[in-house]
Write a protein that holds these residues in place. Structure first.
Motif, PDB file in Angstrom:
ATOM      1  N   PRO A 220       0.834  -1.202   0.000  1.00  0.00           N
ATOM      2  CA  PRO A 220       0.000   0.000   0.000  1.00  0.00           C
ATOM      3  C   PRO A 220       0.868   1.251   0.000  1.00  0.00           C
ATOM      4  N   ALA A 221       0.242   2.408  -0.156  1.00  0.00           N
ATOM      5  CA  ALA A 221       0.984   3.659  -0.251  1.00  0.00           C
ATOM      6  C   ALA A 221       1.709   4.005   1.041  1.00  0.00           C
ATOM      7  N   SER A 222       1.305   3.441   2.172  1.00  0.00           N
ATOM      8  CA  SER A 222       1.996   3.710   3.432  1.00  0.00           C
ATOM      9  C   SER A 222       3.460   3.295   3.375  1.00  0.00           C
ATOM     10  N   ALA A 223       3.805   2.349   2.477  1.00  0.00           N
ATOM     11  CA  ALA A 223       5.196   1.926   2.329  1.00  0.00           C
ATOM     12  C   ALA A 223       6.068   3.047   1.785  1.00  0.00           C
ATOM     13  N   GLN A 224       5.475   4.108   1.266  1.00  0.00           N
ATOM     14  CA  GLN A 224       6.225   5.246   0.743  1.00  0.00           C
ATOM     15  C   GLN A 224       6.637   6.229   1.836  1.00  0.00           C
ATOM     16  N   SER A 225       6.169   6.007   3.055  1.00  0.00           N
ATOM     17  CA  SER A 225       6.420   6.952   4.141  1.00  0.00           C
ATOM     18  C   SER A 225       7.079   6.246   5.321  1.00  0.00           C
ATOM     19  N   PRO A 226       8.013   6.928   6.010  1.00  0.00           N
ATOM     20  CA  PRO A 226       8.632   6.354   7.206  1.00  0.00           C
ATOM     21  C   PRO A 226       7.811   6.607   8.471  1.00  0.00           C
ATOM     22  N   VAL A 227       6.683   7.312   8.334  1.00  0.00           N
ATOM     23  CA  VAL A 227       5.881   7.682   9.497  1.00  0.00           C
ATOM     24  C   VAL A 227       5.102   6.471   9.999  1.00  0.00           C
TER      25      VAL A 227
ATOM     26  N   ALA B 193       1.798  16.386   7.159  1.00  0.00           N
ATOM     27  CA  ALA B 193       1.288  16.151   5.807  1.00  0.00           C
ATOM     28  C   ALA B 193       1.823  14.832   5.246  1.00  0.00           C
ATOM     29  N   SER B 194       0.977  14.141   4.473  1.00  0.00           N
ATOM     30  CA  SER B 194       1.365  12.873   3.837  1.00  0.00           C
ATOM     31  C   SER B 194       1.230  12.989   2.329  1.00  0.00           C
ATOM     32  N   PHE B 195       2.185  12.403   1.623  1.00  0.00           N
ATOM     33  CA  PHE B 195       2.243  12.454   0.166  1.00  0.00           C
ATOM     34  C   PHE B 195       2.275  11.021  -0.362  1.00  0.00           C
ATOM     35  N   TYR B 196       1.308  10.675  -1.212  1.00  0.00           N
ATOM     36  CA  TYR B 196       1.237   9.320  -1.759  1.00  0.00           C
ATOM     37  C   TYR B 196       1.217   9.389  -3.293  1.00  0.00           C
ATOM     38  N   PHE B 197       1.918   8.450  -3.906  1.00  0.00           N
ATOM     39  CA  PHE B 197       2.153   8.426  -5.345  1.00  0.00           C
ATOM     40  C   PHE B 197       1.496   7.175  -5.917  1.00  0.00           C
ATOM     41  N   TYR B 198       0.722   7.339  -7.009  1.00  0.00           N
ATOM     42  CA  TYR B 198      -0.048   6.239  -7.596  1.00  0.00           C
ATOM     43  C   TYR B 198       0.133   6.187  -9.104  1.00  0.00           C
ATOM     44  N   GLU B 199      -0.032   4.983  -9.626  1.00  0.00           N
ATOM     45  CA  GLU B 199      -0.134   4.760 -11.067  1.00  0.00           C
ATOM     46  C   GLU B 199      -1.615   4.741 -11.457  1.00  0.00           C
ATOM     47  N   GLU B 200      -1.929   5.223 -12.634  1.00  0.00           N
ATOM     48  CA  GLU B 200      -3.293   5.100 -13.166  1.00  0.00           C
ATOM     49  C   GLU B 200      -3.404   3.782 -13.921  1.00  0.00           C
ATOM     50  N   ALA B 201      -4.387   2.966 -13.543  1.00  0.00           N
ATOM     51  CA  ALA B 201      -4.594   1.671 -14.191  1.00  0.00           C
ATOM     52  C   ALA B 201      -5.811   1.738 -15.112  1.00  0.00           C
ATOM     53  N   PHE B 202      -5.752   1.026 -16.227  1.00  0.00           N
ATOM     54  CA  PHE B 202      -6.872   0.900 -17.166  1.00  0.00           C
ATOM     55  C   PHE B 202      -7.323   2.262 -17.705  1.00  0.00           C
TER      56      PHE B 202
ATOM     57  N   LEU C 215      -6.585   3.824  -9.197  1.00  0.00           N
ATOM     58  CA  LEU C 215      -5.243   4.191  -8.739  1.00  0.00           C
ATOM     59  C   LEU C 215      -4.611   3.030  -8.001  1.00  0.00           C
ATOM     60  N   LEU C 216      -3.379   2.705  -8.371  1.00  0.00           N
ATOM     61  CA  LEU C 216      -2.601   1.670  -7.704  1.00  0.00           C
ATOM     62  C   LEU C 216      -1.371   2.309  -7.066  1.00  0.00           C
ATOM     63  N   PRO C 217      -1.072   2.010  -5.814  1.00  0.00           N
ATOM     64  CA  PRO C 217       0.117   2.607  -5.186  1.00  0.00           C
ATOM     65  C   PRO C 217       1.378   2.312  -5.977  1.00  0.00           C
ATOM     66  N   TYR C 218       2.188   3.353  -6.196  1.00  0.00           N
ATOM     67  CA  TYR C 218       3.462   3.163  -6.873  1.00  0.00           C
ATOM     68  C   TYR C 218       4.351   2.280  -6.016  1.00  0.00           C
ATOM     69  N   GLN C 219       4.965   1.292  -6.637  1.00  0.00           N
ATOM     70  CA  GLN C 219       5.781   0.328  -5.911  1.00  0.00           C
ATOM     71  C   GLN C 219       7.251   0.753  -5.924  1.00  0.00           C
ATOM     72  N   LEU C 220       7.743   1.064  -4.733  1.00  0.00           N
ATOM     73  CA  LEU C 220       9.160   1.422  -4.614  1.00  0.00           C
ATOM     74  C   LEU C 220      10.020   0.208  -4.870  1.00  0.00           C
ATOM     75  N   HIS C 221      11.095   0.393  -5.609  1.00  0.00           N
ATOM     76  CA  HIS C 221      12.027  -0.706  -5.869  1.00  0.00           C
ATOM     77  C   HIS C 221      13.017  -0.823  -4.704  1.00  0.00           C
ATOM     78  N   PRO C 222      13.560  -1.993  -4.492  1.00  0.00           N
ATOM     79  CA  PRO C 222      14.541  -2.154  -3.408  1.00  0.00           C
ATOM     80  C   PRO C 222      15.654  -1.119  -3.526  1.00  0.00           C
ATOM     81  N   GLY C 223      15.916  -0.469  -2.403  1.00  0.00           N
ATOM     82  CA  GLY C 223      16.954   0.559  -2.392  1.00  0.00           C
ATOM     83  C   GLY C 223      16.470   1.917  -2.788  1.00  0.00           C
ATOM     84  N   ALA C 224      15.134   2.018  -3.185  1.00  0.00           N
ATOM     85  CA  ALA C 224      14.620   3.326  -3.605  1.00  0.00           C
ATOM     86  C   ALA C 224      14.417   4.208  -2.397  1.00  0.00           C
TER      87      ALA C 224
END
Length: 299
Positions: free
Chosen positions: A14-21, A69-78, A290-299
């Motif tokens: 989920p998008a929470s993986a994009q934040s250290p909070v 404040a929280s910032f979440y990044f998503y891909e547009e699907a379909f 909207l699908l949460p953008y998946q961080l790559h290892p080390g990103a």
């Protein structure tokens, strides 16, 4: 103990993986005072650089102290290929000024936005080279209020208005939102000015069925578009997974309560009568997945 949602090795995060909070401190679509929904079209030749840039910017903003404040990044699907989306959650509009100051004065942020990561073009900072001109769009979403509870029943605390989660009867452990959902449908619809209240009543009736029938599987919130198009409504419908989305589609086809919404007379006889369909401008209800953008290892 770290409260963050763990990244699953077996599937998307989920998008929470994009934040250290920690998860219990995150602002999201259910508990924030207002939300900026931002989208942009990446240039096809710079799609990888654009995603990397925005992932870096999101990570830096989330680790900074911007009053929660929280910032979440998503891909547009379909939908449109290489159109990306952000949901940015704030407590109050005044907090936006904190991010503006950061963009203008923080040296690392300035470097990310202006360094030459796309060298084959010229005359623009990196984000300008990666994004199609004129495609960046922002809409301000404020939780709909006044139809589901008395204004004095809830203390909004630091928030600008009551958060969207008070629209639901779901418990905190059942709530899905922009931080923990694996799939989000952003639905928009233009209410008829003449039947603006009836459109909102239908919108709430529909989402009440979602929230009542699918606790822990789907959660829907309704928002007003503020400082934008009058009477354009927004839903953020969050799903546990793709199966939950299919469950909603099946309910809409077969559930008696959902089917009854289609024939209920939301418009009074004194106004000519009519179902919910008369309260929206035809052709204006649109869904974006909207699908949460998946961080790559080390990103």
């Amino acid at each position: 103990m770290d409260q963050r949602t763990a990244r699953s090795a077996a599937g998307p995060s989920p998008a929470s993986a994009q934040s250290p909070v920690p998860a219990d401190k995150l602002l999201h679509s259910g508990n924030s005072g207002f939300t900026i929904a931002r989208s942009a079209q990446l240039k096809y030749e710079h799609r990888a650089e654009g995603r990397k840039l925005f992932a870096d910017v999101i990570a830096y903003m989330n680790q900074s102290d911007l009053n929660g404040a929280s910032f979440y990044f998503y891909e547009e699907a379909f939908g449109k290929q290489d159109r990306v989306h952000w949901l940015i959650h704030w407590k109050t509009p005044n907090d936006y000024a904190i991010s503006l100051h950061m963009v203008d004065h923080d040296e690392k942020m300035i470097d990310m936005l202006e360094s030459d990561r796309v060298p084959e073009d010229a005359s623009a900072g990196v984000w300008g080279r990666a994004v199609v001109e004129g495609s960046v769009r922002e809409r301000i979403l404020v939780p709909q209020h006044g139809l589901v509870h008395e204004e004095d029943e809830h203390d909004s605390g630091e928030l600008w208005v009551d958060p969207a989660k008070v629209q639901t009867g779901q418990s905190d452990t059942e709530l899905l939102h922009s931080a923990n959902a694996l799939l989000t449908v952003h639905r928009t619809g233009q209410a008829s000015h003449e039947f603006r209240k009836e459109a909102r009543l239908y919108a709430f009736a529909w989402q009440n069925e979602v929230n009542r029938k699918l606790p822990g599987r789907a959660t829907s919130y309704l928002y007003e578009e503020t400082f934008g198009v009058m009477d354009r409504l927004h839903w953020l419908v969050h799903f546990k997974d793709f199966d939950a989305y299919q469950e909603l589609l099946e309910l809409e086809r077969a559930d008696d309560d959902f089917r009854a919404l289609g024939t209920r007379q939301f418009i009074a006889g004194a106004k000519g009568g009519g179902t919910w369909g008369r309260s929206f401008v035809p052709g204006t209800i649109e869904d974006t997945v909207l699908l949460p953008y998946q961080l790559h290892p080390g990103a």
